[in-house]
Design a protein around this motif. Structure first.
Motif, PDB file in Angstrom:
ATOM      1  N   ARG A 181       0.830  -1.183   0.000  1.00  0.00           N
ATOM      2  CA  ARG A 181       0.000   0.000   0.000  1.00  0.00           C
ATOM      3  C   ARG A 181       0.879   1.253   0.000  1.00  0.00           C
ATOM      4  O   ARG A 181       0.615   2.212  -0.715  1.00  0.00           O
ATOM      5  CB  ARG A 181      -0.809  -0.035   1.294  1.00  0.00           C
ATOM      6  N   GLN A 239       2.151   1.563  -8.143  1.00  0.00           N
ATOM      7  CA  GLN A 239       1.053   2.163  -7.391  1.00  0.00           C
ATOM      8  C   GLN A 239       1.244   2.009  -5.882  1.00  0.00           C
ATOM      9  O   GLN A 239       0.316   1.630  -5.161  1.00  0.00           O
ATOM     10  CB  GLN A 239      -0.280   1.569  -7.829  1.00  0.00           C
ATOM     11  N   LEU A 247       2.252   4.140  -2.634  1.00  0.00           N
ATOM     12  CA  LEU A 247       2.480   5.495  -2.149  1.00  0.00           C
ATOM     13  C   LEU A 247       3.792   5.570  -1.372  1.00  0.00           C
ATOM     14  O   LEU A 247       4.179   4.619  -0.697  1.00  0.00           O
ATOM     15  CB  LEU A 247       1.339   5.907  -1.206  1.00  0.00           C
ATOM     16  N   THR A 285       5.523  13.518 -10.161  1.00  0.00           N
ATOM     17  CA  THR A 285       4.565  14.118 -11.085  1.00  0.00           C
ATOM     18  C   THR A 285       3.239  13.368 -11.056  1.00  0.00           C
ATOM     19  O   THR A 285       2.204  13.904 -11.416  1.00  0.00           O
ATOM     20  CB  THR A 285       5.097  14.107 -12.528  1.00  0.00           C
ATOM     21  N   ALA A 286       3.276  12.120 -10.620  1.00  0.00           N
ATOM     22  CA  ALA A 286       2.070  11.289 -10.692  1.00  0.00           C
ATOM     23  C   ALA A 286       1.262  11.293  -9.396  1.00  0.00           C
ATOM     24  O   ALA A 286       0.233  10.648  -9.302  1.00  0.00           O
ATOM     25  CB  ALA A 286       2.452   9.858 -11.064  1.00  0.00           C
ATOM     26  N   TYR A 333       2.283  10.287  -6.260  1.00  0.00           N
ATOM     27  CA  TYR A 333       2.496   9.140  -5.376  1.00  0.00           C
ATOM     28  C   TYR A 333       3.285   9.456  -4.112  1.00  0.00           C
ATOM     29  O   TYR A 333       3.458   8.592  -3.263  1.00  0.00           O
ATOM     30  CB  TYR A 333       3.117   7.959  -6.136  1.00  0.00           C
ATOM     31  N   ARG A 349      -1.775  14.806  -2.864  1.00  0.00           N
ATOM     32  CA  ARG A 349      -2.722  15.114  -3.933  1.00  0.00           C
ATOM     33  C   ARG A 349      -4.149  15.187  -3.378  1.00  0.00           C
ATOM     34  O   ARG A 349      -4.452  14.629  -2.325  1.00  0.00           O
ATOM     35  CB  ARG A 349      -2.623  14.056  -5.010  1.00  0.00           C
TER      36      ARG A 349
END
Lengths: 473, 473
Positions: free
Chosen positions: A247, A279, A281, A306-307, A309, A332
């Motif tokens: 996760r 994916q 974090l 940039t994504a 994460y 984010r």
């Protein structure tokens, strides 16, 4: 008495039986509050077990606030642990077991607190701080009458947004910033929002001890990532990301606590890309990037992101004003929405007064001067430690910043004995095992040079080293 | 577009489909940030559904921070909700759903905020408070350099222990007191320590809205206890304790939020005995016992407690200095041990500065004068509200203290319409359903008289009453 103990049980079992035996009698009031308990030696003879087994049971009772130690004379019953009158057993106490290993160590009073990775209050600009407080009251006379918003004071968030955008040339909007009451709250909120039982969480080995406690409490399965003076082994990280689909990876990559290691710049970008691909974090806990001795550390992971994460926790109070308890999280919007809900249920927003004082002090010129002085003062304290340590065969890697030395003691060290004897000498340190997600690292210790003054450091360390030689000649 | 909607589905299903349809397009970026969304009317026509169904979908999107309302011209896309580039869907957002109903209402900006049960900052002794702050800095020049202990400043805990022992003639030791950052933190910590999924929790109906959210988040099964101007029906409480063996009963028995009701003295002792008998903890949340209009309320439940079943939460900041966020929990040692561990992992102790300011102000003579003025000011504000309300057929029970009126509107009221139209007129209130564990009470509202000044109260209420008559003639 001996009949309560199964003679052929293994030592864990014996330990549990002795623990339960003692606990039950304390709760039933057979030993009263402040009464002296049988000695380790006496119980060991009575139960025909090794003294260490009894010692461990007492240590656990102590951790659980059931007994206390007075001077060197033995164990006593902590008041207030009796069952309420009439109740046979307490249906509540079994409720929800938390561990908080570091806070238990901090409860110990001692003259030489090498366990505290906090700043010596004398190193803070106390007089100037109180001027800023007065200024805040002149500027905002109703500051004590006003709740902050859940997300935090907008003026502060805008100032921070500007600061990070300038400093790292990467856009960070005030909307993406949450003000928290210290970094501990940030970690706790993130764990509660992001982690469910059986989620896999990557932690550095060793890591910041309360982080282990928090993620374990959430029921996470913890997978360790070794950290060395050269950072991580990225191949290993990628393999684990592939295998466990974690996760998140909670990291403290700059002047790491407890090791002082810093993950090099070239690994940072690669790891951010890797996290996005898998994916996973990244929670980057950045507590004192400004406390470097020669040059500033590499830019944080979040500046490569940039994504979306990377979740960036930045605490300030540790080296500015611990009494303010101010930290921030940048993340984010998808995560921010959940954090805001969690924060609104866990307090009514970080106090506005504390935010305003921080705002006015942190962005002042005085702050830069404070930092420069602090770096020098801490570098000197670190050098004193290293000077004293150089008389031993112990090993450590000299940190380029931060508050801690991570020391490797000889393999023959018996940590429980060292801990107990040190406390008797009024010396505290953090045993490596509580920083290790695997609860190993039994011959490592963390000693902080931030809390004691130069003389105390030298004296305390000399005593500690001579104590060590006596114990393990 | 219509093809996405199943024509014969019931209205809940339709609502969900419209919600998902809008959400997906916002996330995919089909509507960009700050772009105006189709009107309720247009979507209703397009999907051939009732406008209310579309309206509800937009309301939920708004609650979830996906859209916002500008002036009266419609719904716009909230920036920052697009998926990160490349990602198909966000694996994180589905993580851990929290609800925080009241905080969402408080995010609404309005001229007439009857929704805020907070004190008007102008009613606080701001000038004197800042004197106390300066005094604190003179007394403790290093206060900003010092962490509080997890349990809270000993000087403050001792002063509180003395205060409660004197005031209620019941022993309360400083060891049994934990200082928290406001009562919200106290409720959250207690829920985390005491409640596991499927535990039964008794809540008053109606109750303090965030308490429902907190206990639901812990997975509790909530059983409501009706509260009336005469307290509870004790026979019902006993029956429910027998039937469900609840873990705890969270109550707010003095000038209850939202109703203003006070549980009478004669019920208090009986309920404490009942709780001990059924081993059900009572969490007594006491937020403003000092804000009475004629005579002081009965002594708290905890003063009747001998068996350790009452956990007492007392908040002070609501009527003294919201910006300080100071509250306390008093409970027996068995529970305190767990609370301390939980607190040490959720923050690093309540800031010492705030505790010291509170200490010096709360126990000053000035504080008594402040309270006397406050009672008069709030009594006047309440009377103004009641004067205006007497022109309507609405019903309420005049409270003897506290900040709120709990109003019964005519049964024909359509709450969603009233809410939406009021917001357009810049008037906010708390709809009864969010205070109801059963999420019913659709024609009840909570209006606070503490936050607005006399003129605003009168003006706002007149507008609200005339708006109501237009909507429901």
């Amino acid at each position: 008495m001996g009949k309560h103990i199964t003679p052929n049980a293994n030592s864990d079992k014996l330990f549990e039986q002795i623990y339960d035996f003692l606990l039950e009698r304390i709760k039933r009031g057979e030993w009263k509050a402040n009464e002296k308990l049988p000695s380790v030696r006496a119980l060991a003879t009575e139960f025909t077990v090794h003294r260490l087994t009894v010692f461990k049971a007492y240590q656990l009772l102590k951790q659980n606030n059931m007994v206390y130690v007075k001077d060197k004379s033995g164990y006593y019953v902590q008041p207030g642990n009796e069952l309420p009158p009439g109740a046979q057993q307490d249906p509540i106490i079994s409720a929800y077991v938390y561990d908080s290993h570091l806070s238990e160590i901090h409860q110990v009073q001692a003259s030489y607190q090498f366990s505290k990775a906090l700043l010596d209050p004398n190193l803070l600009p106390n007089r100037y701080l109180s001027d800023y407080v007065k200024r805040v009251f002149d500027l905002y006379p109703k500051v004590l009458g006003t709740y902050s918003t859940t997300q935090g004071d907008l003026e502060l968030r805008e100032a921070l947004s500007h600061y990070f955008t300038e400093r790292y040339r990467c856009e960070l909007s005030s909307q993406d910033i949450l003000i928290t009451s210290g970094s501990q709250e940030a970690i706790d909120l993130l764990a509660r929002v992001l982690v469910r039982p059986r989620d896999v969480v990557l932690l550095e080995r060793p890591t910041y001890s309360p982080a282990i406690d928090v993620f374990q409490r959430q029921g996470a399965e913890i997978v360790p990532i070794e950290i060395t003076p050269y950072g991580y082994c990225l191949e290993q990280v990628e393999e684990l990301m592939q295998k466990y689909k974690p996760r998140l990876f909670y990291m403290n990559p700059t002047f790491q606590n407890p090791t002082g290691y810093t993950v090099p710049a070239e690994q940072r970008k690669r790891l951010v890309d890797m996290a996005a691909e898998h994916q996973c974090l990244l929670i980057e806990d950045d507590s004192n990037p400004d406390i470097y001795f020669e040059k500033a550390p590499p830019a944080p992971f979040f500046t490569y992101d940039t994504a979306g994460y990377v979740i960036y926790i930045r605490s300030f109070s540790k080296y500015i004003a611990p009494g303010l308890s101010i930290a921030m999280v940048a993340c984010r919007p998808g995560i921010m929405n959940y954090l805001l809900k969690a924060k609104s249920l866990s307090d009514s927003g970080t106090p506005l007064l504390n935010q305003k004082i921080f705002l006015h002090y942190f962005f002042s010129e005085r702050m830069q001067q404070h930092l420069e002085k602090l770096r020098i003062a801490l570098a000197i304290r670190k050098e004193i430690m290293e000077e004293e340590l150089s008389a031993t065969s112990w090993q450590w890697s000299s940190p380029a910043g931060g508050f801690n030395l991570w020391i490797q003691l000889p393999e023959s060290t018996i940590m429980d004995r060292l801990l107990a004897s040190s406390r008797e000498q009024s010396i505290t340190f953090v045993p490596g095992s509580i920083c290790d997600p695997l609860r190993d690292m039994n011959t490592r210790i963390r000693m902080s040079y931030s809390y004691l003054n130069e003389q105390q450091l030298r004296e305390g360390l000399r005593r500690f080293i001579s104590l060590y030689s006596e114990l393990f000649p």
